[in-house]
Every structure is written in structure tokens, then in C-alpha cells.
Scaffold this active site. Structure first.
Site, PDB file in Angstrom:
ATOM      1  N   SER A 177       0.834  -1.207   0.000  1.00 12.55           N
ATOM      2  CA  SER A 177       0.000   0.000   0.000  1.00 12.55           C
ATOM      3  C   SER A 177       0.864   1.250   0.000  1.00 12.55           C
ATOM      4  CB  SER A 177      -0.913   0.010   1.226  1.00 12.55           C
ATOM      5  OG  SER A 177      -1.516  -1.238   1.446  1.00 12.55           O
ATOM      6  N   ASP A 178       1.934   1.225   0.786  1.00  9.75           N
ATOM      7  CA  ASP A 178       2.812   2.388   0.893  1.00  9.75           C
ATOM      8  C   ASP A 178       3.529   2.681  -0.422  1.00  9.75           C
ATOM      9  OD1 ASP A 178       2.376   2.972   3.642  1.00  9.75           O
ATOM     10  OD2 ASP A 178       3.679   1.323   4.200  1.00  9.75           O
TER      11      ASP A 178
END
Length: 415
Positions: A177-178
Site C-alpha cells: 500500500s505504501d
């Protein structure tokens, strides 16, 4: 604020773009690093004492530099500012008055308490591209909740389709996600700077981890809403394509991707599975999905007859998409990875650590900048001078603790 990290190899397309990066952990720093890779001058604003959270995400580390921090912070300069002090906040605003881009991942509520919300900053600098990165975005009922990669993977449904059949949902075991949020932010910011150059107008870029993971789940969500059963963890065997999964060979696992009917025919020929190739019920993807278990059983039995290297050679000669399931020790030795300089040995204090090339290559920049990761506060004095601060005021800010430098050399003796 015009100096940039030394670029020994050329000028990237974002050369001249000034970025103030008030982010920590991983998504924001990744976005800022990609902008720096493209030539932007990125000033990393860090808190006193500790700096970015990832400076302490160790072991592993080399010479005190954490590998996680190094992997997302090359090509930047660091200034330490205490935003709780009046002088520190004023120093940040001075940087933002001269900046093109502001990256921030503070909780939206905290931004308002510090007077760093978009409306306030745009009154001072209407051309500023303001990029807010958060767990859930600037709007909606959960705008002020904290968010991390794990939380976004869980809430987006991504974990619900990941894991072994019948097992518990699993997180994709990297900062997915990051990293992808960083890519999305860098894309949107780059686009906003084009508009900024054309019209002189700023913008607000709103990137959240949840939105990123929803984008990653787009094909699964669309398929479910179109009538597919709700997916569950299945070991990666329930793709819309049949066949599109991993298989065990005599020694190691490989993956095979059958993306169309022509590949299906070539694969059956390569694996000597002629009975499958001629079966009319398997002629198209819909039929192969309906008979997936039969196909997988036949392929599994056949592939176990020889080691992975044999099957990879046979399948590649037949132009069937395939690959070994590599461990990281194999990835770092992969000839294709190394031919494209996929691994970047870090310089400076982080020497001995290795980063990863940004996921794009530009013909105009054959060798992108690969500057060192910054020491905490290593560029404080230089950056304040660029912002118009005379040495006397810098000395006063250092004495009051409003800002910090990497060493205790008097400003008048600083390099």
C-alpha cells in the site's frame, strides 16, 4: 531554496521543482524519492532528535543507517525543525513560500492545529501543489483515523483474497500500500506541476492508502459486481484466467500464465498435453475456468516429471509466459534485474546498503541521480540560508532549539 542533490548524470524532467517533504514512515518518503529521482530538489523536514520513524526501523542497518530508511530516502536533503516552536514553524512557512510542492502525511486534524491545512497555505502561496497522504483521505467519516499498510490491505478486501485455500486471510508481505501510494502521489504531483507551470495555479492532491488498495483490487471488485462469486483465499488459483498460477516441478515452483487461446494451445503442445488441446470444452477461457480442476490436475502430474529449468526452457521456447518463483537471494542475482541496474548501491553514510531503482526509465535520463541518504539535519544551515535567513538568525534558531543541525559547528564555520 534552489540547490539540489548533486546530479552527476544529467538533468531530470523535474529539475527546478522544489519539494518540501514533511512525511515520515514509507508512503510519503517513497513519493518524495521518486520525485527526487526525476530531478526535483527534495528537502526532507524532520523532527528533532529522532527524525523520520524509519531511521529507527532497525536492524538491519549499516553504520547506523537503517535499511528501511535508506530504501526510500535517497537524493534528498534533511533539515530538522521543531514545529512546536514559533521560530520553527516560521522557518517551515518560509520554505513553503518558496516551494512548488508540499508533501505531508500528518493526521488531517493535526494539520489544522498547526495551521498547515491547504486553504491557509494557498493564501500564502497560491501556486503550491499540496499533496496530503493519509490512511483514509481528507473527506469521509473516517478522515481522521490513523492508517498503515496493514490496515489498508485489510479494509480494502485485498487480504480477503490472499492466502492458501481454506486458510486465513494474509497480508501481502511487503509495504504494498505504501509503495503504490507513493507511485500514485508522484504521478499526480508531476501532473499538477505541469498545470502549475502553465497557469501558475496550485492544487490539492489527496492520496490515501485505502484508495490505493481499492485501485489494486479493481479487477476483483468489478468481477464480483458483474456476478462472480465473492472470492476467498485460494493460493492465487482463482484468476479470471485459466490457467494463471504456480505449479510444483521436480525441484522448484514455477508460474504459468495462459492469457489467450493461442497461448493455451502452445502450452499444451510444449507440455505434451495434446488431449487437453483438442478437447472442445477447453477451447476458450470460459470452458477452461469451468474445468479448472481437471486441467490443474493434468498439468501438476506432468510438471512434476522434470525440474524447473527444463520446463522454463521448453515453455519459453514455445513463447508461453512463465517464470521461476524466486527467493530474494535469486532475485538479486537475476541477469535481467542486473542488466537494467535494478539494484542501486547507496553512497555516503549508507554505503554498504542497496536500494531499488525507481520503477521507470527515461530515455532522456539514462542514469538517474543516485545521491546519498541524508544525515539527520545534515543540510539545516544550507537550506535556511537558501530561504533567506542570515547567519545570525540561524545561530539564534539553533540556540533556541527551533532547528537542529547534524553537528554543533557554529554557523559561521559551517561548510
Amino acid at each position: 531554496m534552489t540547490a539540489a542533490v548533486s546530479d552527476e548524470t544529467g538533468r531530470g524532467p523535474l529539475t527546478g521543482v522544489r519539494v518540501v517533504d514533511l512525511t515520515t514512515s514509507y508512503a510519503g518518503p517513497t513519493a518524495a524519492m521518486y520525485l527526487a529521482d526525476l530531478g526535483a530538489d527534495v528537502v526532507k523536514v524532520e523532527r528533532p532528535g529522532r527524525g523520520d520513524d524509519t531511521r529507527e526501523w532497525a536492524p538491519p542497518d549499516v553504520n547506523g543507517t537503517a535499511a528501511w530508511f535508506a530504501s526510500a530516502n535517497r537524493n534528498k536533503r534533511s533539515i530538522v525543525i521543531d514545529l512546536r516552536s514559533e521560530g520553527g514553524k516560521t522557518a517551515l512557512l518560509s520554505l513553503l513560500d518558496r516551494a512548488d510542492v508540499f508533501l505531508v502525511n500528518l493526521n488531517p486534524g493535526k494539520l489544522a492545529s498547526l495551521g498547515l491545512e491547504p486553504e491557509t497555505l494557498h493564501e500564502r502561496n497560491p501556486a503550491l501543489v499540496y499533496c496530503a497522504m493519509s490512511g483514509f483521505g481528507l473527506t469521509g467519516p473516517d478522515w481522521d483515523l490513523p492508517g498503515y499498510d496493514l490496515v489498508a490491505q485489510a479494509r480494502s478486501g485485498l487480504m480477503s483474497v490472499t492466502g492458501e485455500p481454506g486458510g486465513t486471510p494474509q497480508r501481502v508481505s511487503t509495504a504494498l500500500s505504501d509503495v503504490v501510494s507513493g507511485m500514485a502521489a508522484a504521478l499526480a504531483v508531476s501532473a499538477a506541476t505541469v498545470r502549475q507551470r502553465q497557469s501558475g495555479e496550485g492544487d490539492v492532491v489527496d492520496v490515501s492508502l485505502l484508495d490505493t488498495d481499492l485501485a489494486l483490487m479493481a479487477p476483483r471488485i468489478s468481477a464480483y459486481l458483474a456476478g462472480d462469486p465473492e472470492p476467498r483465499p485460494s493460493g492465487g488459483t482463482d484468476s479470471v484466467l485459466a490457467i494463471y498460477q504456480s505449479f510444483a516441478t521436480a525441484n522448484e515452483n514455477i508460474v504459468i500464465a495462459v492469457g489467450n487461446d493461442a497461448i493455451w494451445q502452445r502450452m499444451c503442445t510444449a507440455l505434451d498435453l495434446g488431449d487437453l488441446a483438442t478437447a472442445p470444452e477447453l477451447a476458450d477461457n470460459a470452458g477452461r475456468r469451468a474445468h479448472r480442476e481437471r486441467i490443474v490436475a493434468a498439468m501438476t502430474q506432468r510438471l512434476r516429471c522434470h525440474p524447473a529449468e527444463v520446463w522454463l526452457r521448453v515453455l519459453r521456447e514455445a513463447r508461453v509466459p512463465c517464470a521461476p518463483v524466486q527467493s530474494l537471494s535469486q532475485v538479486i542475482a537475476d541477469p535481467q534485474v542486473n542488466a537494467r541496474d535494478g539494484l542501486l548501491p547507496l553512497k555516503g553514510k549508507g554505503e554498504g546498503l542497496v536500494g531499488v531503482h525507481s520503477p521507470f526509465r527515461l530515455g532522456s535520463l539514462p542514469q538517474p541521480p543516485n545521491g546519498p541518504v541524508p544525515d539527520l539535519g545534515g543540510d539545516t544551515v544550507e537550506i535556511l540560508r537558501e530561504a533567506g535567513y542570515p547567519d545570525g538568525e540561524i545561530e539564534a534558531l539553533l540556540a533556541r532549539g527551533a532547528v537542529e543541525a547534524a553537528d554543533h559547528t557554529d554557523v559561521t564555520g559551517a561548510a
